[in-house]
Enzyme design. Sequence first.
Site, short mmCIF file in Angstrom:
data_model
loop_
_atom_site.label_atom_id
_atom_site.label_comp_id
_atom_site.label_asym_id
_atom_site.label_seq_id
_atom_site.Cartn_x
_atom_site.Cartn_y
_atom_site.Cartn_z
N GLU A 268 0.84 -1.20 0.00
CA GLU A 268 0.00 0.00 0.00
C GLU A 268 0.87 1.24 0.00
O GLU A 268 0.92 1.97 0.99
CB GLU A 268 -0.94 -0.04 1.21
CG GLU A 268 -0.22 -0.44 2.47
CD GLU A 268 -1.15 -0.81 3.60
OE1 GLU A 268 -2.16 -1.47 3.33
OE2 GLU A 268 -0.84 -0.42 4.73
N PRO A 269 1.53 1.50 -1.12
CA PRO A 269 2.37 2.69 -1.19
C PRO A 269 1.56 3.96 -1.45
O PRO A 269 0.56 3.93 -2.17
CB PRO A 269 3.29 2.40 -2.39
CG PRO A 269 2.57 1.37 -3.20
CD PRO A 269 1.55 0.71 -2.35
N GLY A 270 1.98 5.03 -0.83
CA GLY A 270 1.39 6.34 -1.12
C GLY A 270 2.46 7.19 -1.79
O GLY A 270 2.43 7.46 -2.98
N ARG A 307 5.21 20.27 4.86
CA ARG A 307 6.21 19.23 5.09
C ARG A 307 7.60 19.77 5.48
O ARG A 307 8.23 19.20 6.37
CB ARG A 307 6.32 18.31 3.86
CG ARG A 307 5.00 17.59 3.54
CD ARG A 307 5.14 16.58 2.42
NE ARG A 307 5.78 15.37 2.87
CZ ARG A 307 7.04 15.07 2.68
NH1 ARG A 307 7.82 15.88 2.00
NH2 ARG A 307 7.53 13.96 3.16
N TYR A 311 8.08 18.18 9.04
CA TYR A 311 8.94 16.98 9.01
C TYR A 311 10.39 17.30 8.67
O TYR A 311 11.17 16.38 8.45
CB TYR A 311 8.47 16.01 7.92
CG TYR A 311 7.08 15.47 8.03
CD1 TYR A 311 6.67 14.76 9.16
CD2 TYR A 311 6.18 15.63 6.98
CE1 TYR A 311 5.39 14.24 9.23
CE2 TYR A 311 4.90 15.11 7.05
CZ TYR A 311 4.51 14.42 8.18
OH TYR A 311 3.25 13.90 8.25
N CYS A 337 2.23 34.44 9.06
CA CYS A 337 2.80 35.18 10.18
C CYS A 337 3.35 34.23 11.23
O CYS A 337 2.88 34.18 12.37
CB CYS A 337 1.75 36.11 10.77
SG CYS A 337 1.26 37.32 9.54
N GLU A 338 4.27 33.45 10.81
CA GLU A 338 4.92 32.45 11.63
C GLU A 338 6.11 32.02 10.80
O GLU A 338 6.09 32.21 9.59
CB GLU A 338 3.98 31.24 11.78
CG GLU A 338 3.87 30.74 13.19
CD GLU A 338 2.74 29.75 13.34
OE1 GLU A 338 3.04 28.57 13.40
OE2 GLU A 338 1.57 30.17 13.38
#
Length: 417
Positions: A268-270, A307, A311, A337-338
């Site tokens: 089940e690859p994404g 991402r 991550y 604003c971050e």
Amino acid sequence: MNLNEGRYQIGGVDALSMVEHYGAPVYVYDAATMKRQYKRMEKAFGKVKRLRINYACKALTNVNVLRLFRSWGSGLDTVSIQEVELGLRAGFDPHDILYTPNCVSMEEVNEAVEKGVRINIDNISILEQFGALHPSVPVCIRINPHIMAGGNSKISVGHIDSKFGISIHQVPHILKVVEALGLTVEGLHMHTGSDILDAEVFLQAVEILLRAAEDFPDLDYLDFGSGFKVPYKDGGISTNIEDLGSRLGDRFNAFCADYGRELELMFEPGKFLVSEAGTFLVRTNVVKTTPATVFAGVDSGLNHLIRPMFYDAYHHITNISNPAGKPRIYTVVGYICETDTFGINRKLSEVREGDILAMSNAGAYSFMMASNYNSRFRPAEVLVMDGQAHLIRRRETMEDLLGPQVELPQLSGAVKA
Ligand SMILES: *Cc1c(COP(=O)(O)O)cnc(C)c1O
């Protein structure tokens, strides 16, 4: 993305012309790249008689993408009842959908049973409740082999204190429940998490699952999940799927011979299937020079592609508006604003205000994690297929932001201080 006579193309379509047509920011997906990856995986496991690839659709669920995968013969791996519904809407046969939830309510599991999809259970308490309610519905059981794969703790799901799956040490308990309730276990499943770099580690986990499988006499399939890594940089590391396919194929066939039945091998690859197919195109609003750094500030941020911030993921960035420009060093940041840095100290051909920057590997977990933070609209999505671009998600409007909100009448008039 490739350079053709000084212009960048995606799937044979001029990238800048797509921005002119659909605006920025925009996600562009190349159907041919998804198909290449799907076929590559099929070929890698070609030794196995019964192979099923279930596209893990949480990576990218646009219904057109689901339909593409269906047209290539793929099944679907789903993690929520909404993904199940999208899959059915895309035309998948319920039997070709595996539902692998974690910590969902029994009501949601029951709904999935009603829809006729295959059920993967990852918790003994749910297995007991499920068995009491649906003793005749065959199930798959998600086993946690406790093999740690990959370097990112947010996406490694096989370790000993992970919330996923039923511990391999609890197989005797599973067997008791199965026997007491007369359940049919048709599949065993594992998913050790993203980023398998080492076929050896993966094969160790496979051995653990195969040993457990000997205790389940009614199996029809074994699902080894995913974790296939794609390169994010030129020359970057990726799973050697051909090598893995060959070795695992031999091992699986030998197991089937011992087990006495030709089982189906599932994956089940994404990310492997869709990551490289996606490119995120953004416009440079400002170029800002400080004593230490030159920033390229773009019309996007962690609201559209989280991402890099979430991550520490690397997305290669290219200035597609100025391919012949002199290379300089930029830190590419968003407009939220971050702190929302897409890339630090990247070498880009000279960036001018208005230039379009392309972020690669933006097919998986990219649009899907987009939000309306800062009340910004989410990007449009475009699918390139057979040399033609198609809009598959329109840009949002104020209606999309306000639509689900309930405006209280007592607050709607002019409020006096
Ligand atoms: C997310 C997920 C996948 C897909 O993982 P990738 O790293 O994108 O290949 C497969 N199986 C399950 C159960 C998942 O939750």
